[in-house]
Write a protein that holds these residues in place. Structure first.
Motif, PDB file in Angstrom:
ATOM      1  N   GLY A   1       6.973  16.634   9.517  1.00 44.25           N
ATOM      2  CA  GLY A   1       7.942  15.825   8.797  1.00 44.25           C
ATOM      3  C   GLY A   1       7.765  14.344   9.064  1.00 44.25           C
ATOM      4  O   GLY A   1       6.743  13.900   9.614  1.00 44.25           O
ATOM      5  N   GLU A   2       8.751  13.576   8.708  1.00 44.89           N
ATOM      6  CA  GLU A   2       8.686  12.127   8.865  1.00 44.89           C
ATOM      7  C   GLU A   2       8.523  11.758  10.331  1.00 44.89           C
ATOM      8  O   GLU A   2       9.228  12.262  11.206  1.00 44.89           O
ATOM      9  CB  GLU A   2       9.949  11.491   8.295  1.00 44.89           C
ATOM     10  N   GLY A   3       7.563  10.875  10.602  1.00 44.79           N
ATOM     11  CA  GLY A   3       7.331  10.398  11.960  1.00 44.79           C
ATOM     12  C   GLY A   3       6.774  11.448  12.903  1.00 44.79           C
ATOM     13  O   GLY A   3       6.977  11.365  14.115  1.00 44.79           O
ATOM     14  N   SER A   4       6.028  12.426  12.380  1.00 51.05           N
ATOM     15  CA  SER A   4       5.500  13.502  13.238  1.00 51.05           C
ATOM     16  C   SER A   4       4.321  13.064  14.094  1.00 51.05           C
ATOM     17  O   SER A   4       3.980  13.741  15.060  1.00 51.05           O
ATOM     18  CB  SER A   4       5.079  14.701  12.380  1.00 51.05           C
TER      19      SER A   4
ATOM     20  N   HIS B   1      -4.460  16.896  -6.837  1.00 50.75           N
ATOM     21  CA  HIS B   1      -4.096  16.499  -8.197  1.00 50.75           C
ATOM     22  C   HIS B   1      -3.141  15.320  -8.199  1.00 50.75           C
ATOM     23  O   HIS B   1      -3.180  14.478  -9.094  1.00 50.75           O
ATOM     24  CB  HIS B   1      -3.454  17.690  -8.921  1.00 50.75           C
ATOM     25  N   ASP B   2      -2.276  15.253  -7.184  1.00 51.92           N
ATOM     26  CA  ASP B   2      -1.233  14.223  -7.139  1.00 51.92           C
ATOM     27  C   ASP B   2      -1.536  13.270  -5.980  1.00 51.92           C
ATOM     28  O   ASP B   2      -1.111  13.475  -4.852  1.00 51.92           O
ATOM     29  CB  ASP B   2       0.131  14.881  -6.944  1.00 51.92           C
ATOM     30  N   LEU B   3      -2.283  12.209  -6.285  1.00 53.37           N
ATOM     31  CA  LEU B   3      -2.718  11.276  -5.249  1.00 53.37           C
ATOM     32  C   LEU B   3      -1.540  10.515  -4.659  1.00 53.37           C
ATOM     33  O   LEU B   3      -1.481  10.287  -3.446  1.00 53.37           O
ATOM     34  CB  LEU B   3      -3.744  10.301  -5.831  1.00 53.37           C
ATOM     35  N   LYS B   4      -0.609  10.105  -5.485  1.00 58.25           N
ATOM     36  CA  LYS B   4       0.544   9.349  -4.997  1.00 58.25           C
ATOM     37  C   LYS B   4       1.331  10.160  -3.972  1.00 58.25           C
ATOM     38  O   LYS B   4       1.702   9.647  -2.907  1.00 58.25           O
ATOM     39  CB  LYS B   4       1.447   8.957  -6.160  1.00 58.25           C
ATOM     40  N   ARG B   5       1.583  11.423  -4.270  1.00 63.35           N
ATOM     41  CA  ARG B   5       2.314  12.278  -3.325  1.00 63.35           C
ATOM     42  C   ARG B   5       1.568  12.379  -2.005  1.00 63.35           C
ATOM     43  O   ARG B   5       2.174  12.296  -0.937  1.00 63.35           O
ATOM     44  CB  ARG B   5       2.522  13.668  -3.926  1.00 63.35           C
ATOM     45  N   ALA B   6       0.238  12.550  -2.075  1.00 67.59           N
ATOM     46  CA  ALA B   6      -0.556  12.680  -0.851  1.00 67.59           C
ATOM     47  C   ALA B   6      -0.462  11.424   0.002  1.00 67.59           C
ATOM     48  O   ALA B   6      -0.267  11.490   1.222  1.00 67.59           O
ATOM     49  CB  ALA B   6      -2.008  12.972  -1.211  1.00 67.59           C
ATOM     50  N   LEU B   7      -0.600  10.258  -0.630  1.00 70.11           N
ATOM     51  CA  LEU B   7      -0.544   9.003   0.115  1.00 70.11           C
ATOM     52  C   LEU B   7       0.828   8.784   0.737  1.00 70.11           C
ATOM     53  O   LEU B   7       0.938   8.338   1.888  1.00 70.11           O
ATOM     54  CB  LEU B   7      -0.893   7.840  -0.816  1.00 70.11           C
ATOM     55  N   LEU B   8       1.883   9.107  -0.001  1.00 70.79           N
ATOM     56  CA  LEU B   8       3.236   8.902   0.523  1.00 70.79           C
ATOM     57  C   LEU B   8       3.574   9.912   1.618  1.00 70.79           C
ATOM     58  O   LEU B   8       4.350   9.606   2.528  1.00 70.79           O
ATOM     59  CB  LEU B   8       4.254   8.962  -0.612  1.00 70.79           C
ATOM     60  N   LEU B   9       2.985  11.116   1.546  1.00 68.62           N
ATOM     61  CA  LEU B   9       3.168  12.073   2.634  1.00 68.62           C
ATOM     62  C   LEU B   9       2.559  11.532   3.925  1.00 68.62           C
ATOM     63  O   LEU B   9       3.183  11.587   4.992  1.00 68.62           O
ATOM     64  CB  LEU B   9       2.518  13.414   2.274  1.00 68.62           C
ATOM     65  N   LEU B  10       1.340  11.018   3.841  1.00 68.86           N
ATOM     66  CA  LEU B  10       0.703  10.436   5.023  1.00 68.86           C
ATOM     67  C   LEU B  10       1.525   9.267   5.557  1.00 68.86           C
ATOM     68  O   LEU B  10       1.700   9.114   6.773  1.00 68.86           O
ATOM     69  CB  LEU B  10      -0.711   9.970   4.676  1.00 68.86           C
ATOM     70  N   ASN B  11       2.021   8.451   4.646  1.00 71.84           N
ATOM     71  CA  ASN B  11       2.811   7.286   5.044  1.00 71.84           C
ATOM     72  C   ASN B  11       4.092   7.705   5.758  1.00 71.84           C
ATOM     73  O   ASN B  11       4.524   7.066   6.716  1.00 71.84           O
ATOM     74  CB  ASN B  11       3.152   6.446   3.808  1.00 71.84           C
ATOM     75  N   ALA B  12       4.701   8.797   5.288  1.00 69.48           N
ATOM     76  CA  ALA B  12       5.941   9.272   5.906  1.00 69.48           C
ATOM     77  C   ALA B  12       5.690   9.881   7.281  1.00 69.48           C
ATOM     78  O   ALA B  12       6.482   9.702   8.210  1.00 69.48           O
ATOM     79  CB  ALA B  12       6.619  10.298   4.997  1.00 69.48           C
ATOM     80  N   VAL B  13       4.579  10.588   7.428  1.00 71.99           N
ATOM     81  CA  VAL B  13       4.273  11.263   8.691  1.00 71.99           C
ATOM     82  C   VAL B  13       3.969  10.254   9.797  1.00 71.99           C
ATOM     83  O   VAL B  13       4.343  10.453  10.956  1.00 71.99           O
ATOM     84  CB  VAL B  13       3.079  12.219   8.502  1.00 71.99           C
ATOM     85  N   ALA B  14       3.306   9.158   9.441  1.00 71.41           N
ATOM     86  CA  ALA B  14       2.836   8.200  10.444  1.00 71.41           C
ATOM     87  C   ALA B  14       3.958   7.304  10.951  1.00 71.41           C
ATOM     88  O   ALA B  14       4.719   6.753  10.166  1.00 71.41           O
ATOM     89  CB  ALA B  14       1.718   7.347   9.868  1.00 71.41           C
ATOM     90  N   ARG B  15       4.021   7.134  12.258  1.00 70.30           N
ATOM     91  CA  ARG B  15       4.974   6.186  12.834  1.00 70.30           C
ATOM     92  C   ARG B  15       4.397   4.780  12.878  1.00 70.30           C
ATOM     93  O   ARG B  15       5.135   3.802  12.798  1.00 70.30           O
ATOM     94  CB  ARG B  15       5.354   6.621  14.253  1.00 70.30           C
ATOM     95  N   ARG B  16       3.049   4.666  13.019  1.00 75.65           N
ATOM     96  CA  ARG B  16       2.466   3.339  13.204  1.00 75.65           C
ATOM     97  C   ARG B  16       1.398   2.966  12.184  1.00 75.65           C
ATOM     98  O   ARG B  16       1.374   1.837  11.694  1.00 75.65           O
ATOM     99  CB  ARG B  16       1.878   3.213  14.615  1.00 75.65           C
ATOM    100  N   ARG B  17       0.494   3.915  11.836  1.00 77.37           N
ATOM    101  CA  ARG B  17      -0.673   3.514  11.051  1.00 77.37           C
ATOM    102  C   ARG B  17      -1.204   4.706  10.250  1.00 77.37           C
ATOM    103  O   ARG B  17      -1.088   5.860  10.684  1.00 77.37           O
ATOM    104  CB  ARG B  17      -1.755   2.972  11.987  1.00 77.37           C
ATOM    105  N   VAL B  18      -1.789   4.407   9.098  1.00 81.80           N
ATOM    106  CA  VAL B  18      -2.444   5.413   8.249  1.00 81.80           C
ATOM    107  C   VAL B  18      -3.861   4.933   7.959  1.00 81.80           C
ATOM    108  O   VAL B  18      -4.081   3.759   7.654  1.00 81.80           O
ATOM    109  CB  VAL B  18      -1.687   5.630   6.922  1.00 81.80           C
ATOM    110  N   CYS B  19      -4.827   5.838   8.030  1.00 86.31           N
ATOM    111  CA  CYS B  19      -6.234   5.512   7.730  1.00 86.31           C
ATOM    112  C   CYS B  19      -6.826   6.634   6.886  1.00 86.31           C
ATOM    113  O   CYS B  19      -6.735   7.805   7.257  1.00 86.31           O
ATOM    114  CB  CYS B  19      -7.056   5.379   9.007  1.00 86.31           C
TER     115      CYS B  19
END
Length: 296
Positions: free
Chosen positions: A129-132, A145-163
């Motif tokens: 979940g968020e901040g995991s 298929h849904d790139l936006k959802r994938a990027l926002l999922l990564l953004n939600a999971v990360a507390r500090r950084r996404v790569c």
């Protein structure tokens, strides 16, 4: 008049265009295909050049936790585990995760947790979940298929950084050199632009750099090479007539005869953990990846 002008950059729905692109270029990924590919992946003894560059640019702090989404057999999870980073290594292919677990056991790594999970799953149900994690990464693995959802999922999971890395030119699935040589244009490149534009429209300011990766395709036989490259050709030749497609396939056969050679590294394991087969091309492919990262 100026008030009637609307720049396409400001009004385009990049995610919807991405979805149409996925529908046009190929069928959705099937985990069973990757289960089969996992059987050709061997033991990884040390990180390759691509892995070293990715980890360096990720800028991880000591012992930060990581979500490695689309981890495969552990190209990043294993070296991160050796540095004692707690890693959730997620992939939708059970075959890939089985090879990963074998590699983890052989290296004595106990801080990496394999998890079977796809981009399309409800990550909350998998306990993600968020901040995991401190840092979320997706290396050459955003096939959704849904790139936006994938990027926002990564953004939600990360507390500090996404790569992430995503293709900046011909996809690793398609040999652009072959298509050019046989006279076919390939329009499905530069996927990173979609990711960049989606992120900017979401108020995220990503940094972009590039990593070049050498891809040494290898095959058990000339027939296997022909099947694989005929598939590539068919992916980009949908608009051609039957006569044009037949002519393109003949040119492909001639191209393969000119470039397929005995593999001097037969039986060795490359930096991605793939065991080299009997035949390869005279010149390996160079694939350029866009490294896109942002801080929370």
């Amino acid at each position: 008049m100026l008030e009637d002008f609307k720049p396409l950059l400001s009004v385009a729905d990049w995610n919807e265009e991405w979805k149409r692109l996925q529908e046009a270029r190929r069928h959705a990924d099937d985990s069973s295909c990757w289960d089969e590919r996992a059987k050709t992946f061997g033991k990884k003894d040390s990180p390759g050049a691509y892995t070293n560059v990715f980890i360096e640019r990720a800028g991880l702090k000591p012992f930060e936790s990581v979500l490695d989404m689309g981890c495969g057999t552990g190209a990043l999870s294993i070296p991160l585990g050796l540095k004692r980073h707690p890693v959730i290594a997620a992939d939708f292919s059970q075959g890939m995760l089985q090879v990963l677990q074998k590699n983890l056991d052989e290296h004595g790594i106990d801080c990496v947790t394999p998890k079977r999970m796809s981009w399309e799953d409800d990550w909350q149900k998998h306990g993600i979940g968020e901040g995991s994690a401190d840092v979320a990464i997706a290396s050459r693995s955003i096939a959704t298929h849904d790139l936006k959802r994938a990027l926002l999922l990564l953004n939600a999971v990360a507390r500090r950084r996404v790569c992430i890395t995503i293709s900046a030119g011909s996809s690793s699935r398609v040999d652009g050199r072959m298509l050019r040589d046989i006279g076919l244009e390939h329009a499905f490149g530069y996927h990173f632009q979609y990711a960049f534009n989606i992120l900017v429209n979401e108020g995220i300011r990503p940094e972009v750099s590039y990593i070049e990766s050498i891809r040494k395709d290898s095959f058990d036989s000339a027939d296997e090479a022909l099947r694989e490259y005929a598939r590539m050709l068919d992916e980009v030749a949908k608009g051609l007539s039957d006569t044009e497609q037949a002519a393109a396939h003949k040119r492909l056969q001639s191209w393969l005869k000119s470039h397929l050679v005995d593999n001097s590294e037969f039986g060795k394991t490359d930096e991605d953990g793939t065991v080299q087969k009997r035949f390869c091309f005279d010149i390996p492919r160079t694939i350029r990846w866009a490294f896109i990262a942002w801080n929370k």
